[in-house]
Write a protein that holds these residues in place. Structure first.
Motif, mmCIF file in Angstrom:
data_model
loop_
_atom_site.group_PDB
_atom_site.id
_atom_site.type_symbol
_atom_site.label_atom_id
_atom_site.label_comp_id
_atom_site.label_asym_id
_atom_site.label_seq_id
_atom_site.Cartn_x
_atom_site.Cartn_y
_atom_site.Cartn_z
ATOM 1 N N LEU A 107 -22.371 -70.599 -18.857
ATOM 2 C CA LEU A 107 -21.318 -71.672 -19.335
ATOM 3 C C LEU A 107 -20.301 -71.434 -20.459
ATOM 4 O O LEU A 107 -19.212 -71.563 -20.698
ATOM 5 N N HIS A 108 -21.300 -70.982 -21.657
ATOM 6 C CA HIS A 108 -20.850 -70.430 -22.989
ATOM 7 C C HIS A 108 -19.510 -69.337 -22.628
ATOM 8 O O HIS A 108 -18.543 -69.287 -23.198
ATOM 9 N N ALA A 109 -20.078 -68.238 -22.084
ATOM 10 C CA ALA A 109 -19.066 -67.247 -21.899
ATOM 11 C C ALA A 109 -18.024 -67.584 -21.000
ATOM 12 O O ALA A 109 -16.887 -66.962 -21.238
ATOM 13 N N SER A 110 -18.324 -68.515 -19.953
ATOM 14 C CA SER A 110 -16.869 -68.824 -19.099
ATOM 15 C C SER A 110 -15.990 -69.576 -20.075
ATOM 16 O O SER A 110 -14.595 -69.464 -19.768
ATOM 17 N N MET A 111 -16.552 -70.083 -20.980
ATOM 18 C CA MET A 111 -15.406 -71.075 -21.726
ATOM 19 C C MET A 111 -14.753 -69.950 -22.669
ATOM 20 O O MET A 111 -13.634 -69.972 -22.912
ATOM 21 N N HIS A 112 -15.657 -69.085 -23.197
ATOM 22 C CA HIS A 112 -14.962 -68.147 -24.258
ATOM 23 C C HIS A 112 -14.196 -67.154 -23.446
ATOM 24 O O HIS A 112 -13.066 -66.610 -24.188
ATOM 25 N N GLN A 113 -14.021 -66.995 -21.904
ATOM 26 C CA GLN A 113 -12.930 -66.123 -21.486
ATOM 27 C C GLN A 113 -11.636 -66.892 -21.464
ATOM 28 O O GLN A 113 -10.619 -66.364 -21.143
ATOM 29 N N ILE A 114 -11.604 -68.256 -21.718
ATOM 30 C CA ILE A 114 -10.449 -68.776 -21.679
ATOM 31 C C ILE A 114 -9.273 -68.414 -22.897
ATOM 32 O O ILE A 114 -10.021 -68.787 -23.995
ATOM 33 N N GLN A 115 -8.217 -67.977 -22.569
ATOM 34 C CA GLN A 115 -7.211 -67.613 -23.796
ATOM 35 C C GLN A 115 -6.168 -68.680 -23.999
ATOM 36 O O GLN A 115 -5.970 -69.603 -22.976
ATOM 37 N N PRO A 116 -5.449 -68.561 -25.075
ATOM 38 C CA PRO A 116 -4.468 -69.369 -25.119
ATOM 39 C C PRO A 116 -3.434 -69.517 -23.946
ATOM 40 O O PRO A 116 -3.129 -68.507 -23.630
#
Length: 287
Positions: A107-116
């Motif tokens: 979950l955490h990594a999936s969120m961190h994959q999101i870029q501006p």
């Protein structure tokens, strides 16, 4: 105010309970006459409202979050309000199984994959990554004004010196990524052995992932090495995890320091146990 928001969303409410452990907004769980549960969320400021609104647009369909059923932009008295669906389950605890920690990592990594985003104009969520060091410094010295009134002079000076010394030893930042800024067990929902999603986006930014591990480590990962290892394995299935043991001491220190300032702003008596917890962390790291 609560009655006005209920009327605004035209809800037929059977019962209402205020949700505890919500620090930047007022949240109510509403049981409706039709048997459904929904949540009313009223952030404390217009900026927090705007961040939350933009976050739902950016991350919906990419990570598991509640559905935004309705939104009210507020007025002079209310910054705004959200009507949200219920994520089934309860907040994460350190009694969870390693299989749950693995899912938290995903979950955490999936969120961190999101870029501006390149196509969405943002007014609430800032991209702090290009000037990450300045952002961290700005936060620290903002809270320092409050901390100064709580710590004795010697401890305060030690804290400032330690911050400046540790800051120089940080590796290159990891990002830009969508960061939660309050990724802790209370904001991670679990049903049985399944992580159902995460909540609360009024503090989000685009920035370096390195800041986003501190509270999760403090309140969950540090209790059991098997949780810690499983979380890392889950995270690494999505994106490479930084060696956050290198950056963790710096962010543990700044989080404890900033949290003392937060307690001063929000009321020392009301937040006495949280203040003591962070005071203990700070002293331990200064010794």
């Amino acid at each position: 105010m609560l009655n006005r928001v209920i009327q605004q969303f035209e809800l037929n409410v059977l019962s209402i309970n205020e949700v505890e452990d919500s620090h930047s907004s007022t949240v109510y769980k509403c049981h409706l006459l039709n048997g459904e549960n929904v949540f009313l969320k009223m952030p404390y400021t217009k900026l927090k409202c705007q961040r939350e609104l933009e976050a739902y647009e950016i991350i919906k369909d990419r990570v598991s979050i509640p559905k935004m059923l309705d939104y009210w932009s507020g007025d002079e008295e209310c910054p705004g309000a959200f009507l949200l669906s219920e994520l089934k389950g309860q907040p994460l605890t350190n009694k969870a199984l390693p299989t749950v920690a693995f899912q938290v990592g995903i979950l955490h990594a999936s969120m961190h994959q999101i870029q501006p985003p390149t196509t969405l104009q943002l007014t609430g969520i800032q991209n702090e990554f290009p000037n990450w060091s300045n952002f961290v410094e700005r936060q620290f010295y903002s809270f320092a004004e409050d901390v100064k009134e709580v710590l004795d002079e010697s401890l305060y000076k030690q804290s400032i010196e330690k911050f400046e010394n540790m800051k120089l030893q940080l590796p290159p930042s990891d990002g830009p990524s969508f960061i939660h800024m309050d990724f802790r067990p209370a904001n991670i929902i679990v049903a049985g052995d399944k992580v159902t999603g995460m909540i609360d986006f009024e503090s989000v930014r685009f920035g370096s992932t390195e800041i986003d591990f501190t509270k999760l480590y403090r309140d969950f990962l540090s209790f059991d090495i098997s949780l810690y290892q499983s979380y890392q394995e889950g995270y690494n299935t999505i994106r490479p995890l930084i060696d956050f043991e290198v950056v963790l001491p710096f962010y543990q220190f700044t989080d404890a320091f900033n949290s003392i300032g937060w307690c001063k702003r929000r009321g020392i008596e009301k937040n006495a146990s949280f203040l003591e917890k962070n005071f203990s962390i700070l002293k331990k790291m200064l010794l």
